[in-house]
Design a protein around this motif. Structure first.
Motif, PDB file in Angstrom:
ATOM      1  N   LEU A  95       0.815  -1.213   0.000  1.00  0.00           N
ATOM      2  CA  LEU A  95       0.000   0.000   0.000  1.00  0.00           C
ATOM      3  C   LEU A  95       0.854   1.272   0.000  1.00  0.00           C
ATOM      4  O   LEU A  95       0.517   2.252  -0.667  1.00  0.00           O
ATOM      5  CB  LEU A  95      -0.964  -0.007   1.199  1.00  0.00           C
ATOM      6  N   VAL A  96       1.935   1.237   0.730  1.00  0.00           N
ATOM      7  CA  VAL A  96       2.821   2.414   0.759  1.00  0.00           C
ATOM      8  C   VAL A  96       3.358   2.700  -0.645  1.00  0.00           C
ATOM      9  O   VAL A  96       3.369   3.838  -1.108  1.00  0.00           O
ATOM     10  CB  VAL A  96       3.980   2.212   1.758  1.00  0.00           C
ATOM     11  N   ASN A  97       3.760   1.643  -1.334  1.00  0.00           N
ATOM     12  CA  ASN A  97       4.273   1.849  -2.692  1.00  0.00           C
ATOM     13  C   ASN A  97       3.177   2.300  -3.648  1.00  0.00           C
ATOM     14  O   ASN A  97       3.417   3.126  -4.530  1.00  0.00           O
ATOM     15  CB  ASN A  97       4.960   0.587  -3.195  1.00  0.00           C
ATOM     16  N   ALA A  98       1.967   1.756  -3.447  1.00  0.00           N
ATOM     17  CA  ALA A  98       0.854   2.176  -4.292  1.00  0.00           C
ATOM     18  C   ALA A  98       0.588   3.670  -4.083  1.00  0.00           C
ATOM     19  O   ALA A  98       0.418   4.421  -5.047  1.00  0.00           O
ATOM     20  CB  ALA A  98      -0.388   1.352  -3.968  1.00  0.00           C
ATOM     21  N   LEU A  99       0.589   4.098  -2.819  1.00  0.00           N
ATOM     22  CA  LEU A  99       0.371   5.522  -2.533  1.00  0.00           C
ATOM     23  C   LEU A  99       1.472   6.376  -3.147  1.00  0.00           C
ATOM     24  O   LEU A  99       1.203   7.439  -3.722  1.00  0.00           O
ATOM     25  CB  LEU A  99       0.312   5.752  -1.016  1.00  0.00           C
ATOM     26  N   ASN A 100       2.687   5.881  -3.046  1.00  0.00           N
ATOM     27  CA  ASN A 100       3.805   6.605  -3.649  1.00  0.00           C
ATOM     28  C   ASN A 100       3.639   6.779  -5.143  1.00  0.00           C
ATOM     29  O   ASN A 100       3.915   7.848  -5.698  1.00  0.00           O
ATOM     30  CB  ASN A 100       5.104   5.830  -3.404  1.00  0.00           C
ATOM     31  N   SER A 101       3.194   5.714  -5.796  1.00  0.00           N
ATOM     32  CA  SER A 101       3.000   5.808  -7.241  1.00  0.00           C
ATOM     33  C   SER A 101       1.899   6.803  -7.581  1.00  0.00           C
ATOM     34  O   SER A 101       1.990   7.512  -8.586  1.00  0.00           O
ATOM     35  CB  SER A 101       2.656   4.431  -7.824  1.00  0.00           C
ATOM     36  N   LEU A 102       0.872   6.854  -6.738  1.00  0.00           N
ATOM     37  CA  LEU A 102      -0.197   7.829  -6.980  1.00  0.00           C
ATOM     38  C   LEU A 102       0.333   9.249  -6.841  1.00  0.00           C
ATOM     39  O   LEU A 102      -0.032  10.142  -7.613  1.00  0.00           O
ATOM     40  CB  LEU A 102      -1.357   7.602  -6.001  1.00  0.00           C
ATOM     41  N   ILE A 103       1.195   9.435  -5.851  1.00  0.00           N
ATOM     42  CA  ILE A 103       1.811  10.752  -5.677  1.00  0.00           C
ATOM     43  C   ILE A 103       2.596  11.122  -6.945  1.00  0.00           C
ATOM     44  O   ILE A 103       2.514  12.245  -7.445  1.00  0.00           O
ATOM     45  CB  ILE A 103       2.726  10.776  -4.432  1.00  0.00           C
ATOM     46  N   THR A 104       3.326  10.144  -7.474  1.00  0.00           N
ATOM     47  CA  THR A 104       4.087  10.382  -8.706  1.00  0.00           C
ATOM     48  C   THR A 104       3.160  10.775  -9.853  1.00  0.00           C
ATOM     49  O   THR A 104       3.424  11.740 -10.574  1.00  0.00           O
ATOM     50  CB  THR A 104       4.875   9.122  -9.102  1.00  0.00           C
ATOM     51  N   LEU A 124      -7.594   5.819 -16.967  1.00  0.00           N
ATOM     52  CA  LEU A 124      -7.003   4.550 -17.404  1.00  0.00           C
ATOM     53  C   LEU A 124      -5.592   4.396 -16.861  1.00  0.00           C
ATOM     54  O   LEU A 124      -5.118   3.290 -16.612  1.00  0.00           O
ATOM     55  CB  LEU A 124      -6.991   4.469 -18.933  1.00  0.00           C
ATOM     56  N   LEU A 125      -4.936   5.538 -16.651  1.00  0.00           N
ATOM     57  CA  LEU A 125      -3.552   5.485 -16.184  1.00  0.00           C
ATOM     58  C   LEU A 125      -3.450   5.011 -14.729  1.00  0.00           C
ATOM     59  O   LEU A 125      -2.628   4.147 -14.397  1.00  0.00           O
ATOM     60  CB  LEU A 125      -2.904   6.871 -16.319  1.00  0.00           C
ATOM     61  N   VAL A 126      -4.324   5.561 -13.863  1.00  0.00           N
ATOM     62  CA  VAL A 126      -4.202   5.275 -12.428  1.00  0.00           C
ATOM     63  C   VAL A 126      -4.319   3.785 -12.099  1.00  0.00           C
ATOM     64  O   VAL A 126      -3.435   3.239 -11.425  1.00  0.00           O
ATOM     65  CB  VAL A 126      -5.200   6.133 -11.614  1.00  0.00           C
ATOM     66  N   PRO A 127      -5.365   3.092 -12.563  1.00  0.00           N
ATOM     67  CA  PRO A 127      -5.416   1.659 -12.226  1.00  0.00           C
ATOM     68  C   PRO A 127      -4.225   0.880 -12.777  1.00  0.00           C
ATOM     69  O   PRO A 127      -3.727  -0.050 -12.131  1.00  0.00           O
ATOM     70  CB  PRO A 127      -6.731   1.173 -12.849  1.00  0.00           C
ATOM     71  N   ALA A 128      -3.753   1.295 -13.956  1.00  0.00           N
ATOM     72  CA  ALA A 128      -2.599   0.599 -14.536  1.00  0.00           C
ATOM     73  C   ALA A 128      -1.373   0.776 -13.652  1.00  0.00           C
ATOM     74  O   ALA A 128      -0.676  -0.190 -13.318  1.00  0.00           O
ATOM     75  CB  ALA A 128      -2.324   1.137 -15.940  1.00  0.00           C
ATOM     76  N   VAL A 129      -1.121   2.012 -13.228  1.00  0.00           N
ATOM     77  CA  VAL A 129       0.022   2.284 -12.363  1.00  0.00           C
ATOM     78  C   VAL A 129      -0.102   1.491 -11.062  1.00  0.00           C
ATOM     79  O   VAL A 129       0.878   0.942 -10.544  1.00  0.00           O
ATOM     80  CB  VAL A 129       0.125   3.811 -12.094  1.00  0.00           C
ATOM     81  N   LEU A 130      -1.329   1.403 -10.545  1.00  0.00           N
ATOM     82  CA  LEU A 130      -1.522   0.689  -9.281  1.00  0.00           C
ATOM     83  C   LEU A 130      -1.174  -0.793  -9.407  1.00  0.00           C
ATOM     84  O   LEU A 130      -0.412  -1.330  -8.595  1.00  0.00           O
ATOM     85  CB  LEU A 130      -2.957   0.853  -8.778  1.00  0.00           C
ATOM     86  N   ILE A 131      -1.705  -1.442 -10.425  1.00  0.00           N
ATOM     87  CA  ILE A 131      -1.441  -2.880 -10.525  1.00  0.00           C
ATOM     88  C   ILE A 131       0.038  -3.142 -10.808  1.00  0.00           C
ATOM     89  O   ILE A 131       0.636  -4.072 -10.278  1.00  0.00           O
ATOM     90  CB  ILE A 131      -2.357  -3.576 -11.565  1.00  0.00           C
ATOM     91  N   VAL A 132       0.636  -2.274 -11.611  1.00  0.00           N
ATOM     92  CA  VAL A 132       2.061  -2.443 -11.919  1.00  0.00           C
ATOM     93  C   VAL A 132       2.893  -2.286 -10.635  1.00  0.00           C
ATOM     94  O   VAL A 132       3.831  -3.033 -10.383  1.00  0.00           O
ATOM     95  CB  VAL A 132       2.514  -1.413 -12.988  1.00  0.00           C
ATOM     96  N   THR A 133       2.502  -1.326  -9.808  1.00  0.00           N
ATOM     97  CA  THR A 133       3.228  -1.112  -8.554  1.00  0.00           C
ATOM     98  C   THR A 133       3.075  -2.300  -7.606  1.00  0.00           C
ATOM     99  O   THR A 133       4.038  -2.723  -6.962  1.00  0.00           O
ATOM    100  CB  THR A 133       2.728   0.170  -7.867  1.00  0.00           C
ATOM    101  N   VAL A 134       1.855  -2.832  -7.549  1.00  0.00           N
ATOM    102  CA  VAL A 134       1.628  -3.970  -6.655  1.00  0.00           C
ATOM    103  C   VAL A 134       2.526  -5.141  -7.063  1.00  0.00           C
ATOM    104  O   VAL A 134       3.244  -5.717  -6.237  1.00  0.00           O
ATOM    105  CB  VAL A 134       0.144  -4.397  -6.672  1.00  0.00           C
TER     106      VAL A 134
END
Ligand SMILES: Nc1ncnc2c1ncn2[C@@H]1O[C@H](COP(=O)(O)OP(=O)(O)O)[C@@H](O)[C@H]1O
Ligand SMILES: [Mg+2]
Lengths: 241, 283
Positions: A95-104, A124-134
């Protein structure tokens, strides 16, 4: 899971105190600096690369750095003799990394909008970034398990990049046949690249569906069969307390 | 409270058992100590008891139920201090404690504890800038911040100056007086002697002797009294058994001679340890 909140807050405080946020921020400024010099189509091709690099590379490096510090200072052992469960601990990292990616995403998107007026499909970008980060948080944890220090984590990461990132690059330059390249969506960074691309270009629906299902499945498999079973062993490996 | 039967533990990479078949019991409200030299298996035992090292052989019961049947809520009532001081080096002492404090349901006020061990004035200093002794005291407070019922202390006073060591020992005794139970390990005879209701000797992964420090001293001590006195400028000494000190000759000696010292034949835990295990406490 009230502990999860405490763990996430604690992690953010530490990212800050251990100057990892600062390091991350410098990298973000560097991306913005590069974007400054690009225009038009080149810029539109460059922005997804920023998000890919951030959610793949920065995720692996950040998770590696925090695990490395926890190991070096043995604090992971202290955390494990509190009511925190292994799942809570691992989930907090994700979750911390997911939040970090959202900040980015927020920071870069705002920056390129302000300096270049560029927009794209954030939904479309946000969910993609989230799954990639996870996925890459889990890959980062797994790579750290088999690294004895931060340098060897970097080497593991390089190997990962060579094995998984170079083939699609070769394919782009025509060095690998297209019939083989079709299967590169099975390489996590390539699947990541395709999904992040959805925020910027038209992507075939089957690729989107396959990409999400594949990375979701991969996350679950990694968590259940690779990260979790090795967690205790990793924690005890060089405990010395 | 804790019952251990035929406990064995082997680290994955080593071929020998670090703990090789030990039995003991820790009763509620007592301080139970492991005395043994470095490498004997004390820390390993503690790590098995606090569920950090999995895959042990034998049986461990905690409050009547197998240790493995407890989930992480087990740690709500347990305080642990490791042999090596552990803290987030770039966080202040207080930030360290506050982080851990929030992971528990029940907690205590930190101020009096920090004041007691002399860390209150340095609470905003980074833990990494603490001296070794300060780090150990910080870890001790960490172990107490959830108001535990059971304390596991691995070499708690090792590396602490005598004055602070005194304070920590008093705090451990007070913890017991309030009904707490303690497992502690040490290679320092004095700590065990002063704190423990019962002690077990551990050497090479095995327990060799167990009992109250006082009982052990009686069991292994010579029941004698040695008198040193001066006569014509020369030092003499004479030893009496406990039966002989009832006789007039003993009193006559005390009355007539210039007595310099009187020693009972009571022995120290360290001497008993060497006698029983054939191993020295300190290398
Ligand atoms: N992580 C480990 N891996 C392998 N062997 C270990 C490890 N930790 C301790 N040992 C070995 O187990 C034995 C007992 O060690 P330990 O429990 O630390 O002793 P003590 O605390 O009494 O000094 C020693 O022989 C030590 O070398
Ligand atoms: Mg030890």
């Amino acid at each position: 899971m009230p502990n999860l909140r405490v763990l996430i807050q604690g992690e953010f405080i530490r990212l800050n105190k251990y100057n990892l946020f600062a390091a991350n921020f410098v990298v973000l400024l560097f991306w913005v600096f590069l974007a400054w010099f690009l225009e038009g189509e080149v810029l539109r091709q460059f922005i997804p690369v920023i998000f890919l690099m951030d959610s793949v590379m920065m995720t692996i490096l950040l998770v590696g750095a925090t695990l490395f510090y926890e190991k070096k200072e043995h604090t992971i052992n202290s955390v494990m003799v509190t009511p925190v469960t292994e799942n809570e601990y691992l989930l907090s990292k994700i979750l911390v990394n997911a939040l970090n990616s959202l900040i980015t995403v927020a920071f870069i998107s705002l920056a390129v909008y302000l300096i270049k007026g560029v927009t794209y499909n954030y939904w479309l970008l946000v969910p993609a970034v989230l799954i990639v980060t996870v996925v890459h948080t889990l890959i980062g944890i797994r790579l750290s398990y088999s690294a004895k220090d931060f340098t060897s984590l970097l080497i593991n990461y390089m190997i990962y990049v060579f094995v998984f990132v170079l083939p699609p690059v070769f394919a782009q330059f025509g060095l690998i046949d297209a019939s083989v390249a079709r299967f590169f969506i099975l390489l996590p960074p390539e699947a990541s690249s395709i999904l992040i691309g959805t925020g910027f270009v038209e992507v075939e629906l089957w690729k989107i569906l396959f990409g999400y299902s594949y990375l979701a499945l991969l996350s679950m498999v990694l968590f259940r069969f690779s990260v979790k079973p090795k967690f205790n062993e990793y924690m005890m490996k060089e405990m010395g307390v | 409270m804790i019952k251990v039967k035929n406990l064995r533990y082997k680290y994955q990479k080593s071929k020998d058992y670090a703990i090789n078949g030990i039995d003991f019991q820790i009763n509620e409200g007592e301080i139970f100590g492991f005395l043994g030299p470095s490498g004997a298996g004390k820390s390993t035992t503690q790590k098995v008891l606090i569920k950090l090292l999995r895959g042990f052989e034998g049986e461990i019961e905690y409050q009547g139920k197998p240790l493995n049947s407890y989930d992480d809520q087990f740690y709500q009532d347990i305080g642990v201090s490791f042999e090596m001081p552990i803290s987030f080096s770039k966080l202040t002492a207080l930030e360290n404690l506050e982080f851990f404090k929030r992971l528990y349901k029940k907690t205590v006020d930190l101020e009096p504890l920090l004041k007691r061990v002399g860390l209150w004035d340095d609470r905003h200093k980074k833990a990494g800038e603490y001296s070794k002794g300060m780090k150990i005291r910080l870890n001790f407070i960490r172990a107490l911040l959830n108001d535990p019922m059971f304390l596991f202390l691995d070499e708690p006073t090792n590396g602490v100056d005598p004055a602070n060591s005194r304070i920590m020992k008093d705090m451990i005794l007070e913890f017991k007086q309030k009904g707490g139970t303690v497992f502690l390990t040490s290679h320092i005879m004095g700590d065990i002697d002063e704190l423990c209701d019962r002690v077990a000797f551990i050497a090479e992964g095995k327990l060799r002797e167990e009992g109250a420090p006082r009982d052990l001293k009686i069991k292994y001590g010579r029941r004698t009294v040695t008198v040193e006195y001066r006569e014509n400028g020369e030092l003499h000494s004479q030893t009496f058994t406990m039966e002989e000190i009832k006789l007039p000759s003993f009193f006559k000696l005390l009355q007539e001679k210039e007595i310099e010292t009187l020693h009972s034949g009571e022995t120290t835990l360290e001497e008993i340890f060497i006698k029983v295990t054939g191993v020295k406490l300190r290398a």
